[in-house]
Design an enzyme around this catalytic site. Sequence first.
Site, short mmCIF file in Angstrom:
data_model
loop_
_atom_site.label_atom_id
_atom_site.label_comp_id
_atom_site.label_asym_id
_atom_site.label_seq_id
_atom_site.Cartn_x
_atom_site.Cartn_y
_atom_site.Cartn_z
N ARG A 1 0.77 -1.17 -0.02
CA ARG A 1 -0.08 0.01 -0.06
C ARG A 1 0.81 1.27 0.02
O ARG A 1 1.82 1.27 0.51
CB ARG A 1 -0.84 -0.06 1.33
CG ARG A 1 -2.06 -1.06 1.11
CD ARG A 1 -2.44 -0.95 2.63
NE ARG A 1 -3.30 -2.04 2.94
CZ ARG A 1 -4.33 -2.25 2.99
NH1 ARG A 1 -5.31 -1.48 2.72
NH2 ARG A 1 -5.06 -3.69 3.18
N HIS B 1 -15.59 19.69 -13.87
CA HIS B 1 -15.89 21.09 -14.05
C HIS B 1 -17.19 21.64 -13.30
O HIS B 1 -17.21 22.78 -12.68
CB HIS B 1 -16.28 21.28 -15.68
CG HIS B 1 -16.65 22.76 -16.09
ND1 HIS B 1 -18.01 22.93 -16.35
CD2 HIS B 1 -15.88 23.68 -16.30
CE1 HIS B 1 -18.13 24.20 -16.68
NE2 HIS B 1 -17.00 24.67 -16.75
N ARG C 1 -25.20 50.48 3.56
CA ARG C 1 -25.27 51.04 2.19
C ARG C 1 -26.64 51.71 2.02
O ARG C 1 -27.54 50.86 1.63
CB ARG C 1 -24.82 50.43 1.18
CG ARG C 1 -23.34 49.74 1.21
CD ARG C 1 -23.23 48.83 0.23
NE ARG C 1 -21.62 48.59 -0.10
CZ ARG C 1 -21.06 47.63 0.05
NH1 ARG C 1 -21.54 46.56 0.85
NH2 ARG C 1 -19.57 47.55 -0.26
N ARG D 1 -24.28 54.33 6.52
CA ARG D 1 -23.48 55.12 5.83
C ARG D 1 -24.49 56.21 5.00
O ARG D 1 -25.27 55.62 4.48
CB ARG D 1 -22.44 54.35 4.73
CG ARG D 1 -21.96 55.38 3.64
CD ARG D 1 -21.02 54.61 2.78
NE ARG D 1 -21.85 53.80 1.71
CZ ARG D 1 -21.36 53.10 0.79
NH1 ARG D 1 -20.23 52.78 0.80
NH2 ARG D 1 -22.16 52.62 -0.27
N GLU E 1 -11.58 56.11 1.83
CA GLU E 1 -11.69 55.13 0.59
C GLU E 1 -10.98 55.87 -0.44
O GLU E 1 -11.03 55.49 -1.72
CB GLU E 1 -12.99 54.57 0.28
CG GLU E 1 -14.05 55.62 0.20
CD GLU E 1 -15.42 55.07 0.07
OE1 GLU E 1 -15.57 54.05 -0.19
OE2 GLU E 1 -16.26 55.99 0.19
N THR F 1 -11.95 49.39 1.54
CA THR F 1 -10.84 49.15 0.84
C THR F 1 -11.45 48.87 -0.96
O THR F 1 -10.39 48.40 -1.68
CB THR F 1 -10.24 47.80 1.23
OG1 THR F 1 -11.30 46.81 1.55
CG2 THR F 1 -9.36 48.12 2.53
N ASP G 1 -13.30 50.94 -3.17
CA ASP G 1 -12.83 52.12 -3.67
C ASP G 1 -11.24 52.42 -3.38
O ASP G 1 -10.60 52.93 -4.51
CB ASP G 1 -13.61 53.50 -3.28
CG ASP G 1 -14.94 53.30 -3.98
OD1 ASP G 1 -15.00 53.43 -5.25
OD2 ASP G 1 -15.89 53.35 -3.33
N CYS H 1 -14.28 47.82 5.98
CA CYS H 1 -15.53 47.32 5.59
C CYS H 1 -15.64 47.12 4.08
O CYS H 1 -17.00 46.86 3.56
CB CYS H 1 -16.57 48.45 6.08
SG CYS H 1 -16.30 50.00 5.31
#
Length: 861
Positions: free
Chosen positions: A89, A437, A544, A600, A727, A749, A751, A813
Amino acid sequence: MLRRRRRDAAVQKQDVFADYREITETAEISVKMHGGRAKCLQRLIRLGLPVPKTLALSFPTVHAIAEGHLADTERMMAAFGEVPLVSVRPSSEDPDWGGPGAILNIGMNDARHAFLAETIGERAANALYLRFIQAYAIHVARLDPDMFEAEDLTDAAALRRALSDYEDETDETFPQDPARQLSEVLRSMARAWEGTTARLLRQARGAPADAGLGLVVQEMALGLGQPESGSGVIQFVDGKTGEKLIKGRYLSQSQSRDALAGQKEAIFLTRDPRGPSLEELCPEQFAALLEYGARCRTRLREEMQIEFTIDSGALSIIDAVRIPRNSRAEVRIAVDLAKDGIISREEALMRVEPRSLSELLHRQVDPDAPRDTLVEGIAASPGAARGVVVFSSAAAQARAAQGEACVLVRRETTPDDIRGMHAASAVLTERGGVTSHAAVIARGLGVPCIVGASGMTLSRKANQFTCPDGRIVREGDMVTVDGSSGAVLAGETPLVEAGLDDAFQTLLGWADEVRDIKVRANADTPADARTAERFKADGIGLCRTEHMFFEGDRLTVMREMIFADHTQDRQAALDQLLPMQRADFIALFEIMQGRPVCIRLFDPPLHEFLPNDREGLRELAEALDLPLSDVNRRVEALSEFNPMLGMRGVRLGVTIPEIYEMQARAIFEATIEASRKGDPVVPEIMIPLVSAKREVELVKTRIDAVAAAVRTETGVDFTYRLGVMVETPRAALRAGDIAAHCSFLSFGTNDLTQMTYGLSRDDAGRFMSQYVQQEVFPEDPFHILDAEGVGELLTIGSERGRAANPQVTLSICGEHGGNPESIAFCRTAGFHYVSCSPFRVPVARLSAAQYALRDAAAETP
Ligand code: PEP
Ligand code: MG
């Protein structure tokens, strides 16, 4: 010179001959030199388990054999007695790296066959010999497998045919010398490991290019004595759930005679009304197996699957491996071992791969629902989904366009099927394995998937498939795909939300005790907030608000606001939006029950809310009762060459302050309302796309004024925290100025990456794969935080911000927030929290705990 080289080779050969050893309690065996299987067998021997005599060949020995050196198989075989029968094996460093299949019954020849025919019967002897000939012909002599197929292995004629076919194909009789047989088997296994395909396959599973292979040569424990003798495997927990459960199979000698004659049912291990069980047939050995399982659990600190034989009462343990398991079972096994004091909680936390938790976060088939299984295959992508069956990607897209959930059924998928897979709610294929696939793409998409459902017969012409029991499933029929168990169920089976069972909660509870960075969620709607709450986020790090304006009735009011020519008209539209926003915020505050919620202010360019086709513009003109030309003119006036760098974020707040004022009022009124009913709320208000301190001053003055007005109107006091989203590169560089005017800085991060690289986040997909392939970027910086460039801005921003305002709260964020790599970065930079999508919160919680534990371990002398 030539003679010298020959002599060196001879010396080397000599070394190779010497380099195998019997696995004993004290032999020097290591995973790095002999592989995991050899080491595990030694551990079993040390635990006192009856393991048959086994020799271990080291990585260098096997490599030398692959290079053409001959091992001293005469001496090896002699170690197993006069008439040896052995197995070989593979034993690689990590069992997941694969390796050549085991070859059994080495040593079978005409003489041994004749002897066994006398002792255990001719049919059993035929089967042993024929199995060996098959393996040898296919894997060693590399002959066509079809030629050696046999319906009945016990049939003497089949054995004779195999021997003569072997002779015809190779021009030599089947090798009778056991030492030569072993030598050839070792050589073929060693070479198979070094072949290019095998190497690429294991490298894809994380093996280094030069990973070695060890081999173990073990005396066969045949289990061919009295009728109840036989062989089997046993495990003590379920590999799918991790629950305690005795599972496995046992094929007894009497049974295997039947099995060999075509009746393939193995007998059950534990008492079962359907027939005799191992527990009844061999109670002593069964009890010993239970005891060995318990011994392995406490001493090897793992749940093991044990392979064994019973020969006229003598139990042999041939091998044991870590029970193959899915992520759910992995979590439960680790938690149970820690609860039983076998491993520490810290070790349990370190054993679970954080990213694997995402498997547990999908909807599942309700375990209590009746299941009507149509066909089974390989569980390739977790979660469950229902839909009508379709047989082409075009049909999947057509159904999805009508809002109908569908299950894409294909023989196998190709890159042409990507769009169909995107459109489908689940995928089922007749062929393929876990790395096919369909499986790979479905896992990436998070779509439940079953592959290799070979029990069904697919007819593309008739657009239907036939199940093993004869039922026919046609296009348009409803099915449920259980991608976690691999079963396709008839009809609309009830589903349950993500599998956050008690073990999962316990493990993450332990993670929360050790992690030293908070994890919040990006949640825009009450539904998102409920998910965040369920995954025990420490709060909302980014709401947002613009997403709240896209719903039907709000969009029209929003457009009225955008089209308003006069301040009063704009105010009228905003007055209509105010109660809608207030209701949204009340819901968020109530769901989060006192945990922080960071809202925001409006960020995107206004034109995003306007229709961009002729039909849409006409409808808008109708709704606003304006001539189409007016609408066109206004839309044109709002259009920008570079909207992402144009009139958006705080720039709107400065130039059309009424929008932010409305939002601030909605937040404050919701704060009062929610605090009245439940925990006191201290809302966090975040200003997007800031690049200059003056922007913050202007917005802050107005928001303070709104707060004062609301306090006066309501007679209720409240506090709030104002923060800035960092940003733009300038905001990071000027973070010192900015932090002096706010309570928190949150690095956006997405933008920031876009602006640091000058790389459009919406268009980079077109060339990103080429950039990564040609190693311009090591990874897509929108997926994995660029620690060198964007990271430096984060470091500069956080240091300058903290220097100006030591109390400032720091966080990230952007989409990177949930990645383990970003969490490591943020901890090192002293951030207070990361915020990520709700489904990544558990991954982030565990990952944060693992970093804290690693650091603690590194600090311990
Ligand atoms: C960001 O830019 O990182 C961010 C979180 O904001 P958005 O993705 O909404 O631009
Ligand atoms: Mg942004």
